[in-house]
Design a protein around this motif. Sequence first.
Motif, PDB file in Angstrom:
ATOM      1  N   ARG A   1      50.520  14.957   1.973  1.00  0.00           N
ATOM      2  CA  ARG A   1      51.532  15.864   1.237  1.00  0.00           C
ATOM      3  C   ARG A   1      52.141  14.419   0.923  1.00  0.00           C
ATOM      4  N   VAL A   2      52.624  14.426  -0.345  1.00  0.00           N
ATOM      5  CA  VAL A   2      53.762  13.461  -0.893  1.00  0.00           C
ATOM      6  C   VAL A   2      54.694  13.993  -1.802  1.00  0.00           C
ATOM      7  N   ALA A   3      55.839  13.115  -1.896  1.00  0.00           N
ATOM      8  CA  ALA A   3      57.184  13.484  -2.589  1.00  0.00           C
ATOM      9  C   ALA A   3      57.123  12.924  -3.841  1.00  0.00           C
ATOM     10  N   GLU A   4      55.917  11.939  -4.182  1.00  0.00           N
ATOM     11  CA  GLU A   4      56.076  11.282  -5.473  1.00  0.00           C
ATOM     12  C   GLU A   4      54.787  11.016  -5.692  1.00  0.00           C
ATOM     13  N   VAL A   5      54.658  11.006  -7.093  1.00  0.00           N
ATOM     14  CA  VAL A   5      53.139  10.797  -7.731  1.00  0.00           C
ATOM     15  C   VAL A   5      52.748   9.363  -7.396  1.00  0.00           C
ATOM     16  N   SER A   6      53.239   8.368  -7.263  1.00  0.00           N
ATOM     17  CA  SER A   6      53.002   7.059  -7.114  1.00  0.00           C
ATOM     18  C   SER A   6      52.477   7.074  -5.714  1.00  0.00           C
ATOM     19  N   GLU A   7      53.130   7.975  -4.631  1.00  0.00           N
ATOM     20  CA  GLU A   7      52.434   8.085  -3.337  1.00  0.00           C
ATOM     21  C   GLU A   7      51.044   8.659  -3.498  1.00  0.00           C
ATOM     22  N   GLN A   8      51.055   9.590  -4.175  1.00  0.00           N
ATOM     23  CA  GLN A   8      49.715  10.148  -4.063  1.00  0.00           C
ATOM     24  C   GLN A   8      48.808   9.454  -4.698  1.00  0.00           C
ATOM     25  N   ALA A   9      48.814   8.450  -5.560  1.00  0.00           N
ATOM     26  CA  ALA A   9      47.969   7.440  -5.986  1.00  0.00           C
ATOM     27  C   ALA A   9      47.800   6.457  -5.092  1.00  0.00           C
ATOM     28  N   ARG A  10      48.840   5.826  -4.316  1.00  0.00           N
ATOM     29  CA  ARG A  10      48.527   4.903  -3.278  1.00  0.00           C
ATOM     30  C   ARG A  10      47.616   5.423  -2.389  1.00  0.00           C
ATOM     31  N   VAL A  11      47.665   6.643  -1.677  1.00  0.00           N
ATOM     32  CA  VAL A  11      46.953   7.124  -0.489  1.00  0.00           C
ATOM     33  C   VAL A  11      45.765   7.141  -1.329  1.00  0.00           C
ATOM     34  N   ASP A  12      45.467   7.959  -2.502  1.00  0.00           N
ATOM     35  CA  ASP A  12      44.192   8.005  -3.137  1.00  0.00           C
ATOM     36  C   ASP A  12      43.365   6.777  -2.997  1.00  0.00           C
ATOM     37  N   ALA A  13      43.974   5.729  -3.368  1.00  0.00           N
ATOM     38  CA  ALA A  13      43.101   4.337  -3.753  1.00  0.00           C
ATOM     39  C   ALA A  13      43.029   3.807  -2.287  1.00  0.00           C
ATOM     40  N   ALA A  14      43.923   4.097  -1.246  1.00  0.00           N
ATOM     41  CA  ALA A  14      43.435   3.583   0.100  1.00  0.00           C
ATOM     42  C   ALA A  14      42.343   4.406   0.820  1.00  0.00           C
ATOM     43  N   MET A  15      42.251   5.875   0.428  1.00  0.00           N
ATOM     44  CA  MET A  15      41.411   6.715   0.913  1.00  0.00           C
ATOM     45  C   MET A  15      39.909   6.164   0.250  1.00  0.00           C
ATOM     46  N   ARG A  16      39.770   5.713  -0.819  1.00  0.00           N
ATOM     47  CA  ARG A  16      38.655   5.362  -1.600  1.00  0.00           C
ATOM     48  C   ARG A  16      38.203   4.050  -1.089  1.00  0.00           C
ATOM     49  N   SER A  17      39.312   3.001  -0.471  1.00  0.00           N
ATOM     50  CA  SER A  17      38.806   1.789   0.017  1.00  0.00           C
ATOM     51  C   SER A  17      38.634   1.608   1.445  1.00  0.00           C
ATOM     52  N   LEU A  18      38.433   2.776   2.086  1.00  0.00           N
ATOM     53  CA  LEU A  18      37.837   2.660   3.297  1.00  0.00           C
ATOM     54  C   LEU A  18      36.673   2.244   3.345  1.00  0.00           C
ATOM     55  N   VAL A  19      36.326   1.456   4.651  1.00  0.00           N
ATOM     56  CA  VAL A  19      35.129   0.558   4.748  1.00  0.00           C
ATOM     57  C   VAL A  19      34.683   0.826   6.329  1.00  0.00           C
ATOM     58  N   PRO A  20      33.424   0.869   6.564  1.00  0.00           N
ATOM     59  CA  PRO A  20      32.930   1.280   7.922  1.00  0.00           C
ATOM     60  C   PRO A  20      33.144  -0.021   8.831  1.00  0.00           C
ATOM     61  N   VAL A  21      33.245   0.539   9.961  1.00  0.00           N
ATOM     62  CA  VAL A  21      33.603  -0.489  11.125  1.00  0.00           C
ATOM     63  C   VAL A  21      32.339  -1.112  11.907  1.00  0.00           C
ATOM     64  N   VAL A  22      31.864   0.126  12.357  1.00  0.00           N
ATOM     65  CA  VAL A  22      30.306   0.118  13.150  1.00  0.00           C
ATOM     66  C   VAL A  22      29.216  -0.091  12.398  1.00  0.00           C
ATOM     67  N   PRO A  23      28.413  -1.443  12.551  1.00  0.00           N
ATOM     68  CA  PRO A  23      27.300  -1.599  11.928  1.00  0.00           C
ATOM     69  C   PRO A  23      26.560  -0.441  11.910  1.00  0.00           C
ATOM     70  N   GLY A  24      25.666  -0.462  10.739  1.00  0.00           N
ATOM     71  CA  GLY A  24      24.816   0.514  10.646  1.00  0.00           C
ATOM     72  C   GLY A  24      25.256   1.909  10.024  1.00  0.00           C
ATOM     73  N   THR A  25      26.638   2.083   9.927  1.00  0.00           N
ATOM     74  CA  THR A  25      27.125   3.269   9.612  1.00  0.00           C
ATOM     75  C   THR A  25      27.701   3.292   7.936  1.00  0.00           C
ATOM     76  N   HIS A  26      27.713   4.341   7.165  1.00  0.00           N
ATOM     77  CA  HIS A  26      28.227   4.439   5.929  1.00  0.00           C
ATOM     78  C   HIS A  26      29.212   5.640   5.728  1.00  0.00           C
ATOM     79  N   LEU A  27      30.037   5.382   4.992  1.00  0.00           N
ATOM     80  CA  LEU A  27      30.994   6.509   4.444  1.00  0.00           C
ATOM     81  C   LEU A  27      30.843   7.196   3.110  1.00  0.00           C
ATOM     82  N   GLU A  28      31.274   8.488   3.297  1.00  0.00           N
ATOM     83  CA  GLU A  28      31.193   9.120   1.963  1.00  0.00           C
ATOM     84  C   GLU A  28      32.461   9.884   1.850  1.00  0.00           C
TER      85      GLU A  28
END
Length: 353
Positions: free
Chosen positions: A233-260
């Motif tokens: 939930r966001v109050a501003e469009v810029s925050e929605q874009a920030r969170v979206d970019a961060a979600m799509r930049s998530l990377v796995p920590v445990v070797p051998g795992t993959h994210l979708e």
Amino acid sequence: MIEDLEELVLCESFSSDLEAVARSAKVVAAMGARHLGAQPEFLVIDGVAHLRWVFGTPRVLLLGHHDTVWPSGSLATHPWSVVDGVARGPGVFDMKAGLVQTFHALAGLDSLDGVTLLITGDEELGSRTSAKLIEDTARGLAAAFVMEASADGGALKTSRKGTSLYTVNVRGKAAHAGLEPEKGANAGIELAHQILAIAALGSGATTVTPTVLSGGTALNTVPAAASVGVDVRVAEVSEQARVDAAMRSLVPVVPGTHLEILGGPNRPPLESAMSASLYALAQDVAAGLGMEPLTSASVGGASDGNFTAGVGCPTLDGLGAVGGGAHADHEHVLVAEMPRRTALLRALISAVR
């Protein structure tokens, strides 16, 4: 107005029951035709029934929905009633009283020229089939009046948070938890890392909440898959874009795992700047009608008004029923407020046209 409200409430319209929504659309269309002297367009998209009336050259949009969160059969446990000036029943507050007020407001105008009325059938499910229809209908208009129920005490809703919805799927590798766990890639542990990273994205008015969790198949097996749903939930469009970019930049920590990462922004925020001029107008109109000064509220829940604001149409929300208990057992409408809110809407339409 009470008779019309009873007719709508007695026609149940659970969002996920497309047959019930279709029946409701026919009842709403017939009621609208009685009051407005015109039949609507029936717009059925992926089986969901929406209604639209257009009079002359569009200038102002009235927006509502006829679906509810109440499962079919809820009348048996939450019957229609009017006792001591309080109306109750499934969907009475969210938002069937708002539809009744809309029809009566329009019926009292000398002319309907310039008015568009759109009533959708899947708002409670996130407007999956109607979002584009709403945006296309609202684009370029002078105002959108959203007939959703008011906030506490009858307050108009001058800002709403935007919403984003995600599902994060983790793929790992199964292994026997007792014999050779080291040969697996534990999707559950990876999900735990991701949940902590996701929750840390919240900041200030922005909330990022991991919700539905699933994973694993057996107590003695390293989980090969896990997932989490995420509500943003966001109050501003810029925050929605920030969170979206961060979600799509998530990377796995445990070797051998993959994210979708699935999903994304669902509704843009209705920022206060998009309602300010209309709220000021509403204050003037209310004073001219001899009403008490209006109040405003910022709310976390989204509505279809988020879509109209998102395409640049000035939007004022919460013009519908006064009462409370949306989606809850105590859902109710204060009947005495219905004609007052109807008069306010009618005067607002006249002022904008």
